[in-house]
Design an enzyme around this catalytic site. Structure first.
Site, mmCIF file in Angstrom:
data_model
loop_
_atom_site.group_PDB
_atom_site.id
_atom_site.type_symbol
_atom_site.label_atom_id
_atom_site.label_comp_id
_atom_site.label_asym_id
_atom_site.label_seq_id
_atom_site.Cartn_x
_atom_site.Cartn_y
_atom_site.Cartn_z
ATOM 1 N N GLY A 6 6.156 3.257 -0.045
ATOM 2 C CA GLY A 6 6.655 3.211 -1.410
ATOM 3 C C GLY A 6 8.060 2.677 -1.511
ATOM 4 O O GLY A 6 8.450 2.100 -2.512
ATOM 5 N N TYR A 7 8.882 2.914 -0.489
ATOM 6 C CA TYR A 7 10.278 2.448 -0.522
ATOM 7 C C TYR A 7 10.356 0.950 -0.289
ATOM 8 O O TYR A 7 11.159 0.238 -0.885
ATOM 9 C CB TYR A 7 11.083 3.193 0.547
ATOM 10 N N GLY A 8 9.548 0.440 0.599
ATOM 11 C CA GLY A 8 9.605 -0.959 0.998
ATOM 12 C C GLY A 8 9.123 -1.084 2.428
ATOM 13 O O GLY A 8 8.208 -0.388 2.849
ATOM 14 N N LYS A 9 9.767 -1.946 3.189
ATOM 15 C CA LYS A 9 9.361 -2.198 4.562
ATOM 16 C C LYS A 9 10.398 -1.662 5.532
ATOM 17 O O LYS A 9 11.579 -1.604 5.220
ATOM 18 C CB LYS A 9 9.156 -3.697 4.783
ATOM 19 N N ASP A 19 11.116 17.475 1.360
ATOM 20 C CA ASP A 19 9.905 16.813 1.858
ATOM 21 C C ASP A 19 9.741 17.053 3.356
ATOM 22 O O ASP A 19 9.568 16.124 4.133
ATOM 23 C CB ASP A 19 9.952 15.314 1.557
#
Length: 980
Positions: A647-650, A761
């Site tokens: 979800g954040y990116g790579k 989390d």
């Protein structure tokens, strides 16, 4: 100055500008080499140009002839005696050429972000007196050459990441002048060398918060001037005891051995007449408290959380200076002695004092006990909950002495963030940033002044509470700086983990401001530790020195002849300087153009697309990278370096210029944040430093990209190692070790981070494993700062949108949106259940917490234990661990333990399990699977980065980008759960 002086000055300027240097060329070359290896994002070193540092006023470089070693006195060239680069936001590493600074006396690079190791060449610096490397990110081992510096007085390497053993070269014949060894808050391991006891002049030995093992060397008692032994939070062997000789050190002021896995009995301290601070808490000490004469200087005694038995020694009650006595959670019995509380510090009740005797076996008070009358008077606190005395008519409802409290720790005693103000009377407030001077320092009372602000921290004091010693401390600082007492004031005061005591001091001039020479004198007194050592206040840290600038003064009238001459000199100097600058700028411009062309060309080859929609930020407390540096580290974001996405990116694996391996999270799409939010996240991540937490290396935000750069953790996530894809299954002891390390990391976030942090989390994919299978908690992307005490109710919670991972999510948090520390405890309980069963939190519609509860109640816990550990666990430990996990997963937060209680229970279970093992389980090769681990290490050494699963690499799992162990779900973003 007449015309001849102008000509002479001009000629000298041209002479210097033409390159006829007066500084030893080899030393100049050493500084230029250092400049090349340092990252200077704020351009503090921009004036390190030319070949004459001593004549060119290079930032932080000093050449003081009186500091030369005898062999260089009378030299026909200048020599560098001090490099002062304190808190300049520098990164990079230390150049080997530092060893060529043969005249240097002070090397100070504290409070930067330097990486790499300490160069061996430092052993060449025989004139070096102060080596100050605190507060960086240095790694590697301590070079043996450090122990061969005959002039070294102070070695400060604290708050780095240095590992390995303390060199055996630390001997009196090699370090005859060493007074201060501050090596705390690193990852030093192995045993404490007995040779340290031969150091004739050592006064402070600070080795707390490392990974030391072995036993405590009795030889330390031989050091004739040793004042402080501070070894808290190490992991000494199970047969380690406190040598009885430590109680006979006549110079000893402080002995702090908190949480060191120590056993045996408490020494007789009758031979330590100056002892003021004794902390032996959180160990496994047994036997009675010795009934011997104790030092009247003792202000703090903490023996809590041991197994001490018998009665309280009556000699403790006779200590006049005693402020802080914590004996809770032991096996003490009988009656509380009648003289306890009769010492002047306790009985007067004028300062904050504490007596905590909770959870023992006390049945009554001896006749005439002073403690009964002290509770609730003044600032004295007395706690007896958990004793047989506190039953029946003495229950908590009827007797305030029996009200339970968890506040009996040093950091909770006193008024934190206290501000000491002056009597300003009817004075008109001064315009910012100036301040009213204390009235006693001002002849006409109402007087604005430009004070100097010094931030400092007491790092190993010998008192229980600071409150009674405020004025004494002010007098001590004033005497050390040769100021009047009314010129020194304490602006802020705050306890920090350690414990440490941080503060800002205001130094007021007698006029409006200090002149330049006085300012330099005061700075040197702090930076060279010229304030004499005080037995009570101990060693101090120098953090910053800020001068309030005086406004420019306007002058009337024409220009004097001196002013005209100054203008002429300025013009001539400007012409010379401008010419030199134009040459330098032109060369730099050409190099920049070439680099720009190279980077554009490479970027084009790699098809790198950069966004340009976000403004740039600057966070000075962590390392800032350019886009080009990130591109170079990842082969221009090559797909071969891609190790995960979510979800954040790579996430990319990368190697920085200094060789450090990192994991780089590159934001994409909706993950981009505003500059303020991104800055807050970086500040949050940079605030935490603990061996069981993944460290932030730096960030990139140049207006086009947002990236976070983390240390690379070699063996990936716990989630992978519990999956069917794992190459080496984890046995029970190792799982328990991982649970313990994870709990320590979370405990740090909750209780020692400043301010505290709720992770939000906690899950197996956010627990990473290093080469020794030590746990590191990762991914603070969802973290929240904890509220201050009393915020929104007694427990303290945060109202927030629910985020987290299904199965690990606290049901109470899900329903109420109230995030507390117990929300993390619930998630950690699920982690413990996953460790026990090998199952996922939610699988085939079944909830793991519910399934384990049913099996446990039916007495069939063994039936759902992970088959891979069936033959490696003690049954009693398994039962206790299951109970602990289920207690963490209670629906009601009030019924769950705190993370501190969880940590304590895990330590006991770990040691119980460890007692059956053949060697220290911190060495992963000794926990029953050495052959498999060696195979795994051989695999890792043959690859630039471990990719444990072909589809889901360790780094992808490392930062919470995968929500399942299923490799087909590698691109699944982290779930944001919002009740509908």
């Amino acid at each position: 100055m007449d015309w001849r002086g102008v000509i002479l000055f001009t000629v000298l300027g041209l002479y210097s500008g033409l390159g006829f240097a007066s500084t030893e060329p080899k030393e100049t070359a050493a500084l230029l080499a250092l400049k090349k290896t340092l990252g200077d994002g704020s351009n503090f070193l921009a004036n390190w140009l030319g070949d004459d540092p001593c004549g060119g006023q290079w930032t932080g470089v000093y050449c003081i002839e009186t500091d030369y070693p005898s062999s260089l006195v009378g030299s026909n060239v200048s020599h560098i005696t001090e490099v002062r680069l304190l808190q300049l936001n520098l990164n990079g590493f230390l150049a080997d050429e530092l060893g060529d600074l043969v005249a240097i006396k002070v090397f100070n690079v504290m409070w930067n972000q330097l990486t790499g190791s300490i160069p061996n060449s430092i052993g060449n610096l025989k004139n070096l007196r102060l080596l100050l490397l605190s507060g960086n990110q240095l790694t590697g081992v301590l070079p043996p050459e450090l122990g061969t510096l005959p002039s070294l007085h102070r070695l400060q390497i604290d708050q780095n990441r240095i590992s390995g053993r303390i060199p055996e070269t630390f001997l009196d014949r090699n370090l005859p002048m060493i007074h201060h060894l501050h090596m705390n808050n690193n990852s030093l391991n192995g045993s404490i060398p007995p040779s340290l006891g031969s150091l004739t002049n050592v006064a402070h030995l600070l080795l707390d918060n490392n990974e030391l093992t072995g036993t405590l060397p009795v030889e330390l008692a031989n050091a004739p001037n040793l004042m402080i032994i501070q070894l808290d939070n190490n992991r000494f062997d199970s047969d380690a005891t406190i040598p009885q000789e430590y109680g006979q050190i006549p110079t000893l002021l402080k002995l702090s051995l908190r949480n060191c896995n120590l056993r045996g009995t408490i020494p007789d301290f009758s031979g330590a007449p100056q002892l003021g601070f004794l902390d032996l808490s959180h160990n496994f000490l047994t036997g009675p408290i010795p009934n011997t004469t104790l030092s009247q200087n003792l202000s703090s005694i903490d023996l809590s959380f041991n197994q001490v038995s018998g009665r309280i020694s009556s000699n403790i009650g006779n200590i006049s200076s005693l402020q802080y006595l914590v004996l809770r959670d032991n096996n003490l019995s009988g009656a509380v002695p009648g003289n306890l509380g009769s010492g002047s510090m306790l009985s007067e009740g004028n300062s904050i004092s504490l007596v905590d005797l909770q959870n023992n076996a006390f049945v009554d008070f001896a006749n005439g006990s002073k403690l009964v009358s002290l509770q609730g008077q003044g600032k004295t606190k007395v706690w007896l909950s958990g004793n047989p005395f506190c039953t029946g008519s003495n229950s908590a409802e009827n007797n305030p002495l029996c009200v339970p409290s968890d506040a009996g720790v040093l950091l909770d005693v006193g008024n934190l963030n206290e501000v000491f103000a002056f009597d300003q009377g009817s004075c008109t407030p001064c315009p910012a940033p100036y301040m009213l001077a204390p009235s006693s320092a001002a002849p006409n009372k109402c007087r604005c002044a430009a004070p100097i602000t010094v931030k400092t921290r007491l790092k190993s004091y010998s008192f229980g509470v600071f409150d009674p010693y405020k004025q004494q401390f002010i007098s001590y600082i004033a005497d050390g700086l040769h100021l009047r007492v009314d010129q020194v004031a304490i602006r802020d005061l705050e306890y920090e983990p350690g414990p440490r005591l941080a503060m800002s001091l205001l130094l007021f001039p007698t006029g409006f401001s200090f002149n330049a020479s006085e300012t330099r004198r005061l700075y040197q007194a702090w930076s060279r530790w010229e304030i004499p050592l005080d037995k009570l206040f101990g060693p101090y840290e120098f953090i910053s020195f800020a001068v309030t600038n005086e406004p420019p003064k306007s002058e009337s009238g024409g220009l004097s002849r001196g002013a005209v001459a100054g203008i002429v000199i300025g013009v001539l100097a400007f012409v010379v300087l401008k010419t030199a600058c134009m040459i330098v700028v032109f060369r730099r411009w050409m190099r920049w153009k070439q680099r720009k062309w190279d980077s554009r060309s490479a970027a084009s080859k790699k098809s790198v697309t950069r966004r340009r929609s976000h403004s740039s930020i600057q966070v000075t407390s962590v390392r800032s990278f350019t886009f080009e540096e990130m591109a170079k580290a990842t082969d221009y974001f090559s797909s071969a370096k891609l190790v995960g996405e979510g979800g954040y990116g790579k996430v990319y694996a990368g190697i920085l210029d200094d060789g450090q391996k990192v994991a780089i999270k590159r934001a994409e799409g909706a993950s981009y944040q505003g500059a303020h939010e991104f800055e807050n996240e970086i500040l949050l991540l940079s605030r935490v430093h603990h061996k069981n937490l993944v460290s932030l290396v730096g960030y990139c935000n140049d207006g086009t990209e947002q990236m976070l750069v983390y240390e690379f953790i070699a063996y990936g996530s716990l989630q992978y190692h519990l999956s069917a894809h794992a190459k080496v299954p984890l046995n029970f002891v190792t799982r328990l070790q991982i649970a313990l390390g994870s709990a320590r990391g979370i405990h740090y976030l909750h209780t020692e981070a400043n301010p505290p942090i709720y992770h939000r989390d906690v899950k197996t994919s956010n627990i990473l494993l290093d080469e020794k299978f030590q746990a590191k908690v990762a991914d603070f992307g969802l973290s929240k700062l904890a509220p201050e005490a009393g915020f929104e109710g007694l427990g303290g919670y945060i109202s927030t949108v629910v985020k987290g991972t299904p199965g690990y999510l606290d049901p109470e948090y899900f329903k109420t949106h109230r995030l507390t520390d117990k929300s993390d405890v619930y998630s950690f309980g699920v982690v413990l259940l996953v460790l026990l069963t090998g199952m996922q939190p939610i699988s085939d519609g079944k909830n793991l917490v519910r399934e384990v509860n049913v099996s446990h109640l039916a007495g069939k816990m063994a039936s759902i234990v992970d088959f891979r550990i069936k033959d490696s666990y003690p049954a009693a430990v398994l039962e206790s661990l299951a109970k602990l996990a289920l207690s963490c997963c209670q629906d009601s937060p009030a019924e769950r333990p705190s993370i501190g209680e969880v940590l304590r229970e895990l330590e006991l279970l770990y040691k119980e399990t460890y007692s059956d093992a053949t060697s220290d389980v911190s060495d992963s090769e000794s926990v029953g699977y050495s052959g498999e681990l060696k195979k795994l290490r051989n695999i890792s050494e043959s690859e630039s980065f471990i990719e444990i699963n072909p589809s889901v690499s360790s780094s992808a799992m490392s930062f919470g980008l995968c929500s399942s162990s299923d490799p087909d779900l590698r691109s699944t973003p982290m779930v944001d759960m919002v009740p509908r």
